[in-house]
Write a protein that holds these residues in place. Structure first.
Motif, PDB file in Angstrom:
ATOM      1  N   ARG A 177       2.197   2.346   2.150  1.00 43.24           N
ATOM      2  CA  ARG A 177       1.435   3.555   1.816  1.00 43.24           C
ATOM      3  C   ARG A 177       2.309   4.564   1.087  1.00 43.24           C
ATOM      4  NH1 ARG A 177       0.882   8.529   4.003  1.00 43.24           N
ATOM      5  NH2 ARG A 177       2.050   8.016   5.905  1.00 43.24           N
ATOM      6  N   LYS A 178       3.504   4.790   1.608  1.00 45.52           N
ATOM      7  CA  LYS A 178       4.361   5.826   1.041  1.00 45.52           C
ATOM      8  C   LYS A 178       4.949   5.426  -0.305  1.00 45.52           C
ATOM      9  CE  LYS A 178       5.331   7.781   5.584  1.00 45.52           C
ATOM     10  NZ  LYS A 178       6.277   7.951   6.717  1.00 45.52           N
ATOM     11  N   VAL A 179       5.351   4.163  -0.448  1.00 46.22           N
ATOM     12  CA  VAL A 179       5.873   3.728  -1.744  1.00 46.22           C
ATOM     13  C   VAL A 179       4.775   3.784  -2.791  1.00 46.22           C
ATOM     14  CG1 VAL A 179       6.877   1.811  -3.038  1.00 46.22           C
ATOM     15  CG2 VAL A 179       7.718   2.333  -0.743  1.00 46.22           C
ATOM     16  N   ASN A 180       3.548   3.461  -2.415  1.00 44.96           N
ATOM     17  CA  ASN A 180       2.432   3.581  -3.359  1.00 44.96           C
ATOM     18  C   ASN A 180       2.287   5.009  -3.874  1.00 44.96           C
ATOM     19  OD1 ASN A 180       0.482   1.373  -4.177  1.00 44.96           O
ATOM     20  ND2 ASN A 180       0.805   0.827  -2.026  1.00 44.96           N
ATOM     21  N   VAL A 181       2.435   5.977  -2.990  1.00 50.95           N
ATOM     22  CA  VAL A 181       2.339   7.376  -3.406  1.00 50.95           C
ATOM     23  C   VAL A 181       3.430   7.702  -4.418  1.00 50.95           C
ATOM     24  CG1 VAL A 181       2.556   9.772  -2.640  1.00 50.95           C
ATOM     25  CG2 VAL A 181       1.220   8.150  -1.286  1.00 50.95           C
ATOM     26  N   LEU A 182       4.648   7.293  -4.117  1.00 51.82           N
ATOM     27  CA  LEU A 182       5.777   7.577  -5.006  1.00 51.82           C
ATOM     28  C   LEU A 182       5.603   6.909  -6.370  1.00 51.82           C
ATOM     29  CD1 LEU A 182       8.654   7.094  -2.385  1.00 51.82           C
ATOM     30  CD2 LEU A 182       7.659   9.264  -3.157  1.00 51.82           C
ATOM     31  N   VAL A 183       5.139   5.670  -6.353  1.00 54.32           N
ATOM     32  CA  VAL A 183       4.948   4.939  -7.607  1.00 54.32           C
ATOM     33  C   VAL A 183       3.831   5.571  -8.438  1.00 54.32           C
ATOM     34  CG1 VAL A 183       4.250   2.727  -8.610  1.00 54.32           C
ATOM     35  CG2 VAL A 183       5.896   2.787  -6.719  1.00 54.32           C
ATOM     36  N   ARG A 184       2.770   6.028  -7.797  1.00 54.77           N
ATOM     37  CA  ARG A 184       1.687   6.683  -8.547  1.00 54.77           C
ATOM     38  C   ARG A 184       2.193   7.958  -9.211  1.00 54.77           C
ATOM     39  NH1 ARG A 184      -0.619   2.081  -8.921  1.00 54.77           N
ATOM     40  NH2 ARG A 184      -1.128   1.220  -6.877  1.00 54.77           N
ATOM     41  N   ASP A 214       3.496  -7.247  -3.701  1.00 55.87           N
ATOM     42  CA  ASP A 214       2.113  -7.639  -3.456  1.00 55.87           C
ATOM     43  C   ASP A 214       1.259  -6.458  -3.006  1.00 55.87           C
ATOM     44  OD1 ASP A 214       0.103  -9.680  -3.274  1.00 55.87           O
ATOM     45  OD2 ASP A 214       0.280  -9.579  -1.097  1.00 55.87           O
ATOM     46  N   HIS A 215       1.885  -5.442  -2.394  1.00 59.29           N
ATOM     47  CA  HIS A 215       1.139  -4.305  -1.860  1.00 59.29           C
ATOM     48  C   HIS A 215       1.276  -3.032  -2.682  1.00 59.29           C
ATOM     49  CE1 HIS A 215       0.918  -6.945   1.651  1.00 59.29           C
ATOM     50  NE2 HIS A 215      -0.067  -6.186   2.078  1.00 59.29           N
ATOM     51  N   VAL A 216       2.110  -3.069  -3.694  1.00 58.93           N
ATOM     52  CA  VAL A 216       2.251  -1.900  -4.577  1.00 58.93           C
ATOM     53  C   VAL A 216       1.955  -2.383  -5.987  1.00 58.93           C
ATOM     54  CG1 VAL A 216       3.735  -0.029  -5.376  1.00 58.93           C
ATOM     55  CG2 VAL A 216       4.017  -0.941  -3.058  1.00 58.93           C
ATOM     56  N   LYS A 217       0.713  -2.256  -6.403  1.00 54.63           N
ATOM     57  CA  LYS A 217       0.291  -2.827  -7.679  1.00 54.63           C
ATOM     58  C   LYS A 217       0.219  -1.733  -8.738  1.00 54.63           C
ATOM     59  CE  LYS A 217      -1.927  -6.810  -5.709  1.00 54.63           C
ATOM     60  NZ  LYS A 217      -1.414  -6.533  -4.356  1.00 54.63           N
ATOM     61  N   SER A 218       1.201  -1.717  -9.583  1.00 51.96           N
ATOM     62  CA  SER A 218       1.251  -0.742 -10.666  1.00 51.96           C
ATOM     63  C   SER A 218       2.102  -1.312 -11.785  1.00 51.96           C
ATOM     64  CB  SER A 218       1.884   0.571 -10.173  1.00 51.96           C
ATOM     65  OG  SER A 218       2.228   1.401 -11.272  1.00 51.96           O
TER      66      SER A 218
END
Length: 357
Positions: A177-184, A214-218
Motif C-alpha cells: 500500500r505504502k510503496v504504491n502511494v510513493l510510486v504514484r 506484482d503488487h505495484v503496477k506502474s
C-alpha cells in the motif's frame, strides 16, 4: 502472487527530447497489455550514447567540491547524489541545495539519479509516523529533482522485518500500500521510482522483489539492481530460516528483465550480525568479491543493456556504518581507482563478447 508480470519485448532508451520509456507488451493473468511508449522529461541522457558511468560520490568526499573533483578526475559527467556534508540531498537546507546546484553547473556535472532515503532500511513498514516522514522526504526530493532536471530516484520498500515470517501478510499489506502511494507520487511528477534490493522488503529475496513488482503496477516503477547487496543479506526465498546468504547471480537472473539501472558493489561475507540489519562484509574492488560482478556485466551487455553503472565502493566509507570513516584523500583515491577498475572490467567484458571489434 496475484498474477505474474512478464515482459515480452521492448527496451528502455534515452532520446534527445527526453527519457523515452518503451513499455513492452506484458502478460498479466494471461491478459495481454499492449506495448506503448512515453517520454518523460529530458535530463539524464548523454548525447549520442546511452551507457554511462556515475556513482555515489559521497563515498569519495563529504563535500560537493570533493565529489565533483573525483567525478572530473574519472572523466565522468554524472553523480548519483546522496549525501552532502553528511545529510541526504533531499534533507539539506534550501541554501545548501542552491550552493550544490551552483557548484554542479559551474563544473558541468549533472545529477543522473537522486540516491534518496525514501522508504529505506531506516523506516518501519508498520509505522504510519515513519510513512509520513518518508513521504515528506519524497515531496522535497521531487521538487529538487525538477529543478536539476533529474528523472530517476533510488527508493526502497521499507525496513526488512527479519524477525517476522518471510511473507508476513500484515507486513506485505503495509509495504504494498505504502510503496504504491510513493510510486504514484513519482508517476505524477514524471519521475522513475527505482527500487534497490537492499535491507528492505524487496531485498529479502528475488521472490520478494517479484512479488513487489506484482503488487505495484506502474510504468514508473522499475529496479536498480545492486550486485553486492545479496552478499550480505540472508535468503528468505524458501521460508523463514536465516541460514544462507543470497547469491547475486541467482537474484539477478530472476529479476533481469525488470532492471533499469545498476549499482556496482562487491565484497565477501564476513559473518552475521546477531542484532539484525546489515551483516558483516569485507568490501572489495569490483570483480574481486562474491557479487558475480563480471558475470553479471557480461550478461547485461549480451542482452543489450545500455543504461548507467553507478559505483558504490563501501571500501573507505560505508553509508550505513558511522564507524567506517577515512581521510578525504584516501577516499577520493579509492573512489577514482574503483571507477577506473570497473571501466577496465567493462572493456574486458566487451572483449569477451567481441563488442570491441
Amino acid at each position: 502472487m496475484r498474477g505474474q508480470l512478464r515482459r515480452l519485448s521492448g527496451a528502455n532508451f534515452f532520446g534527445k527530447k527526453g527519457l523515452t520509456i518503451a513499455h513492452p507488451a506484458l502478460l498479466y493473468n494471461n491478459e495481454l497489455i499492449p506495448a506503448h511508449s512515453e517520454t518523460v522529461s529530458a535530463g539524464n541522457q548523454q548525447e549520442g550514447w546511452t551507457m554511462y558511468y556515475t556513482g555515489f560520490a559521497d563515498e569519495a568526499s563529504s563535500s560537493m567540491a570533493g565529489q565533483i573533483a573525483a567525478t572530473k578526475e574519472l572523466g565522468w559527467q554524472f553523480i548519483e547524489a546522496r549525501a552532502v556534508d553528511g545529510t541526504n540531498i533531499h534533507d539539506i537546507s534550501d541554501e545548501a541545495f542552491d550552493k550544490v546546484v551552483e557548484q554542479l553547473d559551474a563544473a558541468g556535472i549533472r545529477i543522473n539519479c537522486f540516491g534518496s532515503a525514501v522508504a529505506n532500511w531506516g523506516w518501519d513498514p508498520m509505522s504510519d509516523e515513519d510513512f509520513e516522514k518518508t513521504t515528506a522526504q519524497l515531496r522535497r526530493a521531487l521538487v529538487r529533482m525538477k529543478r536539476v532536471n533529474c528523472t530517476m530516484l533510488r527508493g526502497m520498500s521499507f525496513k526488512a522485518t527479519w524477525d517476522r515470517p518471510a511473507f508476513d501478510p500484515a507486513v506485505e499489506e503495509q509495504v504494498f500500500r505504502k510503496v504504491n502511494v510513493l510510486v504514484r507520487m513519482c508517476e505524477e511528477a514524471g519521475v522513475l521510482y527505482l527500487h534497490e534490493n537492499c535491507n528492505n522488503y524487496g531485498g529479502m529475496s528475488w521472490k520478494h522483489t517479484l512479488k513487489l513488482l506484482d503488487h505495484v503496477k506502474s510504468p514508473n516503477f522499475k529496479l536498480v539492481f545492486d550486485t553486492g547487496n545479496p552478499v550480505m543479506n540472508f535468503d528468505r526465498s524458501n521460508g523463514d530460516e536465516l541460514v544462507h546468504c543470497q547469491n547475486s547471480w541467482e537474484f539477478y537472473q530472476h529479476v533481469r528483465e525488470f532492471i533499469y539501472y545498476v549499482h556496482i558493489k562487491d565484497g565477501v561475507f564476513q559473518g552475521r550480525n546477531e542484532n539484525g540489519g546489515f551483516h558483516r562484509a569485507h568490501f572489495t574492488f569490483p570483480g574481486e568479491g562474491e557479487g558475480d560482478v563480471m558475470k553479471i556485466v557480461i550478461d547485461l551487455l549480451r542482452h543489450g543493456y545500455d543504461g548507467g553503472f553507478s559505483m558504490e565502493p563501501h571500501m573507505k566509507v560505508v553509508f550505513h556504518d558511522a564507524d567506517a570513516k577515512s581521510e578525504d584523500a584516501a577516499r577520493i583515491a579509492n573512489y577514482v581507482e574503483y571507477g577506473r577498475r570497473f571501466m577496465r572490467l567493462v572493456e574486458s567484458a566487451r572483449e569477451s563478447l567481441g563488442q570491441n571489434k
